[in-house]
Write a protein that holds these residues in place. Structure first.
Motif, mmCIF file in Angstrom:
data_model
loop_
_atom_site.group_PDB
_atom_site.id
_atom_site.type_symbol
_atom_site.label_atom_id
_atom_site.label_comp_id
_atom_site.label_asym_id
_atom_site.label_seq_id
_atom_site.Cartn_x
_atom_site.Cartn_y
_atom_site.Cartn_z
ATOM 1 N N LEU A 195 0.844 -1.199 0.000
ATOM 2 C CA LEU A 195 0.000 0.000 0.000
ATOM 3 C C LEU A 195 0.878 1.248 0.000
ATOM 4 C CD1 LEU A 195 -2.704 -1.145 2.590
ATOM 5 C CD2 LEU A 195 -2.970 -0.993 0.103
ATOM 6 N N ASP A 196 0.394 2.304 -0.596
ATOM 7 C CA ASP A 196 1.145 3.545 -0.718
ATOM 8 C C ASP A 196 1.447 4.113 0.669
ATOM 9 O OD1 ASP A 196 2.176 6.043 -1.292
ATOM 10 O OD2 ASP A 196 0.679 6.508 -2.819
ATOM 11 N N PRO A 197 2.738 4.264 1.033
ATOM 12 C CA PRO A 197 3.070 4.772 2.373
ATOM 13 C C PRO A 197 2.648 6.218 2.590
ATOM 14 C CG PRO A 197 5.038 4.628 1.016
ATOM 15 C CD PRO A 197 3.945 3.966 0.246
ATOM 16 N N ARG A 198 2.335 6.933 1.523
ATOM 17 C CA ARG A 198 1.792 8.288 1.690
ATOM 18 C C ARG A 198 0.335 8.252 2.109
ATOM 19 N NH1 ARG A 198 3.220 10.254 -4.241
ATOM 20 N NH2 ARG A 198 2.211 8.218 -4.529
ATOM 21 N N THR A 199 -0.297 7.099 1.923
ATOM 22 C CA THR A 199 -1.731 6.963 2.193
ATOM 23 C C THR A 199 -2.018 6.154 3.438
ATOM 24 O OG1 THR A 199 -2.112 7.067 -0.190
ATOM 25 C CG2 THR A 199 -3.914 6.240 1.155
ATOM 26 N N PHE A 200 -1.172 5.152 3.723
ATOM 27 C CA PHE A 200 -1.392 4.275 4.871
ATOM 28 C C PHE A 200 -0.182 4.300 5.795
ATOM 29 C CE2 PHE A 200 -4.576 2.693 2.009
ATOM 30 C CZ PHE A 200 -5.592 2.234 2.831
ATOM 31 N N PHE A 201 -0.472 4.223 7.100
ATOM 32 C CA PHE A 201 0.589 4.267 8.108
ATOM 33 C C PHE A 201 0.408 3.111 9.082
ATOM 34 C CE2 PHE A 201 2.480 5.610 12.133
ATOM 35 C CZ PHE A 201 3.729 6.053 11.700
ATOM 36 N N ARG A 202 1.528 2.485 9.438
ATOM 37 C CA ARG A 202 1.507 1.386 10.403
ATOM 38 C C ARG A 202 1.530 1.976 11.806
ATOM 39 N NH1 ARG A 202 3.335 -4.073 9.898
ATOM 40 N NH2 ARG A 202 2.792 -5.154 11.825
ATOM 41 N N LEU A 203 0.394 1.931 12.486
ATOM 42 C CA LEU A 203 0.277 2.522 13.823
ATOM 43 C C LEU A 203 0.967 1.684 14.891
ATOM 44 C CD1 LEU A 203 -3.436 3.721 13.980
ATOM 45 C CD2 LEU A 203 -1.400 5.168 13.954
ATOM 46 N N ASN A 204 0.850 0.380 14.762
ATOM 47 C CA ASN A 204 1.376 -0.541 15.775
ATOM 48 C C ASN A 204 1.513 -1.920 15.130
ATOM 49 O OD1 ASN A 204 -1.321 -1.712 15.894
ATOM 50 N ND2 ASN A 204 -1.861 0.151 17.039
ATOM 51 N N ARG A 205 1.710 -2.921 15.909
ATOM 52 C CA ARG A 205 1.940 -4.256 15.361
ATOM 53 C C ARG A 205 0.706 -4.835 14.689
ATOM 54 N NH1 ARG A 205 4.755 -8.048 19.725
ATOM 55 N NH2 ARG A 205 4.764 -9.393 17.868
ATOM 56 N N SER A 206 -0.481 -4.282 14.970
ATOM 57 C CA SER A 206 -1.698 -4.925 14.473
ATOM 58 C C SER A 206 -2.619 -3.996 13.681
ATOM 59 C CB SER A 206 -2.490 -5.523 15.653
ATOM 60 O OG SER A 206 -2.845 -4.513 16.580
ATOM 61 N N GLU A 207 -2.176 -2.756 13.376
ATOM 62 C CA GLU A 207 -3.108 -1.841 12.704
ATOM 63 C C GLU A 207 -2.407 -0.923 11.693
ATOM 64 O OE1 GLU A 207 -6.614 -1.063 15.975
ATOM 65 O OE2 GLU A 207 -4.677 -0.106 16.299
ATOM 66 N N LEU A 208 -3.042 -0.779 10.545
ATOM 67 C CA LEU A 208 -2.688 0.226 9.538
ATOM 68 C C LEU A 208 -3.860 1.189 9.435
ATOM 69 C CD1 LEU A 208 -1.370 -2.083 6.663
ATOM 70 C CD2 LEU A 208 -0.006 -0.357 7.803
ATOM 71 N N VAL A 209 -3.567 2.485 9.264
ATOM 72 C CA VAL A 209 -4.644 3.467 9.162
ATOM 73 C C VAL A 209 -4.459 4.295 7.890
ATOM 74 C CG1 VAL A 209 -3.439 5.248 10.504
ATOM 75 C CG2 VAL A 209 -5.935 5.252 10.400
ATOM 76 N N ALA A 210 -5.586 4.656 7.278
ATOM 77 C CA ALA A 210 -5.557 5.501 6.087
ATOM 78 C C ALA A 210 -5.576 6.966 6.499
ATOM 79 C CB ALA A 210 -6.747 5.189 5.194
ATOM 80 N N LEU A 211 -4.819 7.791 5.797
ATOM 81 C CA LEU A 211 -4.733 9.211 6.109
ATOM 82 C C LEU A 211 -6.104 9.886 6.032
ATOM 83 C CD1 LEU A 211 -3.026 11.748 6.682
ATOM 84 C CD2 LEU A 211 -2.651 11.929 4.214
ATOM 85 N N VAL A 212 -6.870 9.558 5.000
ATOM 86 C CA VAL A 212 -8.172 10.231 4.814
ATOM 87 C C VAL A 212 -9.168 9.853 5.890
ATOM 88 C CG1 VAL A 212 -7.875 10.461 2.327
ATOM 89 C CG2 VAL A 212 -8.948 8.400 3.241
ATOM 90 N N ALA A 213 -8.895 8.762 6.612
ATOM 91 C CA ALA A 213 -9.849 8.305 7.628
ATOM 92 C C ALA A 213 -9.667 9.005 8.965
ATOM 93 C CB ALA A 213 -9.705 6.797 7.823
ATOM 94 N N ILE A 214 -8.535 9.681 9.165
ATOM 95 C CA ILE A 214 -8.231 10.240 10.482
ATOM 96 C C ILE A 214 -8.997 11.551 10.694
ATOM 97 C CG2 ILE A 214 -6.410 11.170 11.961
ATOM 98 C CD1 ILE A 214 -4.464 9.271 10.555
ATOM 99 N N GLU A 215 -9.755 11.589 11.790
ATOM 100 C CA GLU A 215 -10.495 12.814 12.136
ATOM 101 C C GLU A 215 -9.711 13.672 13.117
ATOM 102 O OE1 GLU A 215 -14.042 12.758 14.864
ATOM 103 O OE2 GLU A 215 -15.052 13.363 13.001
ATOM 104 N N ARG A 216 -9.158 13.034 14.147
ATOM 105 C CA ARG A 216 -8.381 13.797 15.125
ATOM 106 C C ARG A 216 -7.475 12.850 15.912
ATOM 107 N NH1 ARG A 216 -13.201 12.792 17.808
ATOM 108 N NH2 ARG A 216 -13.018 12.318 20.059
ATOM 109 N N LEU A 217 -6.503 13.452 16.579
ATOM 110 C CA LEU A 217 -5.599 12.722 17.461
ATOM 111 C C LEU A 217 -5.692 13.302 18.856
ATOM 112 C CD1 LEU A 217 -2.362 12.676 15.225
ATOM 113 C CD2 LEU A 217 -4.125 10.922 15.343
#
Length: 253
Positions: A195-217
C-alpha cells in the motif's frame, strides 16, 4: 557554425569564404590564416572551430606539419590543387578533399558529408550520455484494490474506501466507511509493503490506518496517541509509543 579558413592565396581565400557563407549563411568565420605557424597559434589560443577549410601548401610549408605542433580536434576539409596528399589527408583529420579549381557543387558535397558525419557523431554521443546517466527507478506500483474471499465468493474492495486494516485472530481485516470488515489473505507486513506509504501508516503491530480516515488525534498515555476515525464510533486506534514521532511526521507531510 564556426569556421577556420587556411589559405595563402587571396583570390582562393575569397572564393572559399564566399562558398562557405553561401552554404552556411549564419556561419561565423573565426579566423583566416595564411601560414602554418599562424594557424598553430590560433588553435593554441582559441576554442576549436567546428570545421577547418584548408589548403595544403601554405606560405611557410605543408599544413600537415600543423599536427606536429598543436593538438587539433576539429575536422578538416582540404581544398587543394594537389591530389597526391589524399591518403595523408584522411590519415589526419580529413573528412573531405576538394580539388582546385573549386566548383561549388563539389565544395557543397564535401560539406554535406560533414553534416552527415556530425549528425551520426551527435547521435552516438547522446546515446553514450544516456547510457552513462543513472536510470531513474520506475515509480513503485501500489495496490488499488483488495480481494476478500469468503464462502459467498470474492469481494473486490477499492483501497480508496479502506479506513484501516486490523489484525484479528491472526487475520488482517479491512474496514470500510460503512463499518463493514473484510478478511484478507495477505499478512499485515505484506499489506504495509503493497500500500502507498503516503496513504497508509503502520500505527502498531496490528493496525494500519488511512490518512483520509483520520479525524483527530488525542494524547493517550506513555507517549502514545489515540487516533479517532471519521464517522466511526467506538474505541479509537492507538499508536505505539515508538511509532508516535513517525506518525506526527507522516501527518505533517
Amino acid at each position: 557554425m564556426r569556421l577556420l579558413l587556411l589559405e595563402d592565396e587571396e583570390p582562393a581565400l575569397a572564393l572559399l569564404r564566399r562558398f562557405a557563407l553561401t552554404y552556411y549563411p549564419a556561419a561565423t568565420i573565426v579566423g583566416e590564416c595564411q601560414q602554418v605557424a599562424e594557424a598553430a597559434e590560433f588553435l593554441r589560443t582559441h576554442p576549436a572551430p567546428d570545421l577547418i577549410l584548408s589548403d595544403i601548401e601554405l606560405l611557410d610549408g605543408n599544413v600537415f606539419t600543423l599536427f606536429n605542433q598543436v593538438t587539433v580536434s576539429s575536422p578538416f576539409i582540404f581544398v587543394t590543387a594537389y591530389d597526391q596528399y589524399l591518403v595523408q589527408a584522411f590519415e589526419q583529420n580529413g573528412i573531405g578533399y576538394v580539388l582546385k579549381p573549386v566548383q561549388y557543387a563539389s565544395f557543397a558535397a564535401a560539406l554535406q558529408k560533414y553534416e552527415r558525419l556530425r549528425q551520426v557523431m551527435q547521435s552516438a554521443a547522446l546515446q553514450q550520455l544516456a547510457a552513462a546517466l543513472p536510470q531513474a527507478a520506475p515509480a513503485p506500483r501500489y495496490k488499488q484494490r483488495l480481494l476478500s474471499k469468503s464462502r459467498q465468493g470474492v469481494y473486490v474492495l477499492a483501497v480508496a474506501d479502506v479506513l484501516c486494516i486490523q489484525l484479528r485472530n491472526g487475520v488482517a481485516h479491512a474496514l470500510d466507511g460503512s463499518g463493514r470488515t473484510y478478511p484478507l489473505s495477505e499478512t499485515l507486513a505484506q499489506l504495509e509493503a503493497e500500500l502507498d506509504p503516503r496513504t497508509f501508516f503502520r500505527l502498531n503491530r496490528s493496525e494500519l490506518v488511512a490518512l483520509v480516515a483520520i479525524e483527530r488525534l488525542e494524547p493517550y498515555f506513555n507517549d502514545t496517541l489515540a487516533v479517532y476515525l471519521r464517522n466511526q464510533p467506538g474505541a479509537p486506534l492507538v499508536s505505539s509509543s515508538h511509532r508516535t514521532p513517525e506518525l506526527r511526521k507522516w501527518l505533517a507531510g
